[in-house]
Design a protein around this motif. Structure first.
Motif, short mmCIF file in Angstrom:
data_model
loop_
_atom_site.label_atom_id
_atom_site.label_comp_id
_atom_site.label_asym_id
_atom_site.label_seq_id
_atom_site.Cartn_x
_atom_site.Cartn_y
_atom_site.Cartn_z
N CYS A 64 12.04 20.43 29.60
CA CYS A 64 11.31 21.68 29.37
C CYS A 64 12.00 22.43 28.24
O CYS A 64 13.18 22.72 28.31
N ARG A 65 11.24 22.72 27.18
CA ARG A 65 11.81 23.39 26.02
C ARG A 65 12.19 24.83 26.34
O ARG A 65 13.04 25.42 25.67
N LEU A 66 11.55 25.41 27.33
CA LEU A 66 11.81 26.82 27.64
C LEU A 66 13.09 26.98 28.46
O LEU A 66 13.99 27.71 28.08
N CYS A 67 13.18 26.28 29.58
CA CYS A 67 14.36 26.48 30.43
C CYS A 67 15.43 25.42 30.19
O CYS A 67 16.53 25.51 30.76
N GLN A 68 15.13 24.43 29.33
CA GLN A 68 16.10 23.41 28.96
C GLN A 68 16.55 22.54 30.14
O GLN A 68 17.62 21.95 30.10
N ARG A 69 15.76 22.51 31.19
CA ARG A 69 16.10 21.64 32.31
C ARG A 69 15.25 20.38 32.27
O ARG A 69 14.16 20.38 31.71
N THR A 70 15.77 19.31 32.85
CA THR A 70 15.05 18.05 32.83
C THR A 70 14.35 17.82 34.17
O THR A 70 14.74 18.34 35.21
N VAL A 71 13.29 17.03 34.09
CA VAL A 71 12.55 16.59 35.27
C VAL A 71 12.47 15.07 35.18
O VAL A 71 12.09 14.54 34.13
N SER A 72 12.84 14.37 36.21
CA SER A 72 12.68 12.92 36.18
C SER A 72 11.63 12.51 37.21
O SER A 72 11.50 13.12 38.27
N LEU A 73 10.87 11.47 36.84
CA LEU A 73 9.77 11.00 37.69
C LEU A 73 10.22 9.75 38.44
O LEU A 73 10.08 8.64 37.94
N LEU A 74 10.76 9.96 39.61
CA LEU A 74 11.21 8.83 40.42
C LEU A 74 10.01 8.16 41.06
O LEU A 74 9.22 8.84 41.73
N PRO A 75 9.82 6.84 40.87
CA PRO A 75 8.66 6.20 41.52
C PRO A 75 8.78 6.32 43.04
O PRO A 75 9.88 6.25 43.58
N GLN A 76 7.66 6.50 43.68
CA GLN A 76 7.68 6.85 45.10
C GLN A 76 8.19 5.72 45.99
O GLN A 76 8.52 5.96 47.15
N PHE A 77 8.28 4.49 45.46
CA PHE A 77 8.81 3.40 46.29
C PHE A 77 10.33 3.41 46.33
O PHE A 77 10.95 2.69 47.10
N ALA A 78 10.97 4.21 45.46
CA ALA A 78 12.43 4.30 45.44
C ALA A 78 12.86 5.55 46.19
O ALA A 78 12.17 6.57 46.16
N LEU A 79 13.97 5.47 46.88
CA LEU A 79 14.48 6.62 47.61
C LEU A 79 15.59 7.28 46.81
O LEU A 79 16.48 6.59 46.32
N PRO A 80 15.55 8.61 46.67
CA PRO A 80 16.67 9.28 46.00
C PRO A 80 17.99 8.93 46.68
O PRO A 80 18.04 8.82 47.91
N TRP A 81 19.00 8.71 45.92
CA TRP A 81 20.39 8.38 46.24
C TRP A 81 20.61 7.06 46.94
O TRP A 81 21.74 6.62 47.08
N LEU A 82 19.56 6.33 47.31
CA LEU A 82 19.76 5.03 47.96
C LEU A 82 19.29 3.91 47.04
O LEU A 82 18.25 4.02 46.42
N ARG A 83 20.07 2.84 47.00
CA ARG A 83 19.73 1.70 46.15
C ARG A 83 18.55 0.92 46.71
O ARG A 83 17.82 0.26 45.98
N PHE A 84 18.35 0.99 48.02
CA PHE A 84 17.33 0.18 48.68
C PHE A 84 16.00 0.92 48.74
O PHE A 84 15.97 2.13 48.96
N SER A 85 14.92 0.17 48.53
CA SER A 85 13.61 0.79 48.45
C SER A 85 13.15 1.23 49.83
O SER A 85 13.65 0.81 50.87
N LEU A 86 12.13 2.07 49.80
CA LEU A 86 11.53 2.54 51.04
C LEU A 86 10.98 1.37 51.85
O LEU A 86 11.08 1.36 53.09
N ALA A 87 10.43 0.35 51.19
CA ALA A 87 9.89 -0.80 51.91
C ALA A 87 10.99 -1.53 52.68
O ALA A 87 10.82 -1.87 53.85
#
Ligand SMILES: [Zn+2]
Length: 201
Positions: A64-87
């Protein structure tokens, strides 16, 4: 921040689709009042283990050019902080906790025949801790099955709603994680490290 990207195809299709920064570009910033589309900001790489995949995937990032923060689009089959997929994790937990299979049989159900049993025990421990909160959090999506314990109730609701749909809801509405956030990322997935104390003058 991370937001979940509702991608439903294969991991191969995902890899091709995110090559185009325009395809899923957010049209506004989810972290501030900026109404203009975000700017492509490259990728980060993470490992992922799925029943049919074990490797590195790229995750698209925007700025975001205004607040200078980033947004990442994690695919929904991946779980944040875990290497193993939701499946993988859902196949394991259902086999072990819903169908009463052994740890080894549950690992086979998740196509992780060589995995150390401690990994499965870790997932089970985290899930048991989360189960009461999951039952409450998923109440808007599914009625509570008439079962005597929190774990069976949460599993029943996840099976009814669908694990990916349930996780997407938990994550986007509540910043909640199916297996809970580790202490280092509490609360709600944000790094909670303390800055070192300033030296006293
Ligand atoms: Zn912003």
């Amino acid at each position: 921040m991370q937001i979940l990207h509702p991608f439903a195809g294969s991991i191969q299709q995902y890899a091709e689709a995110i090559s185009d920064p325009d395809l899923y570009r957010p049209d506004h910033c989810p972290q501030c009042a900026a109404k203009q589309p975000l700017t492509g900001h490259g990728f980060y790489r993470r490992t992922l283990v799925d029943p049919a995949f074990d490797g590195v995937i790229r995750v698209r990032r925007y700025l975001c050019r205004l607040c200078q923060r980033t947004v990442s689009l994690l695919p929904q089959f991946a779980l944040p902080w875990l290497r193993f997929s939701l499946a993988v994790i859902s196949l394991f937990l259902v086999a072990r906790l819903l169908h009463g299979r052994t740890l080894a049989a549950a690992a086979r159900a998740a196509q992780q025949t060589a995995m150390p049993y401690q990994r499965g025990q870790f997932w089970i421990r985290r899930f048991r801790q989360q189960a009461p909160a999951l039952g409450v959090a998923l109440a808007p999506l599914a009625s509570s099955p008439p079962v005597p314990d929190f774990v069976s109730r949460a599993l029943g609701m996840l099976e009814t709603v669908g694990w990916i749909a349930a996780h997407r809801f938990l994550f986007s509405q509540l910043r909640a994680h199916l297996l809970g956030w580790p202490d280092s990322l509490a609360p709600q997935g944000r790094c909670a490290g303390l800055l070192p104390a300033a030296p006293s003058a």
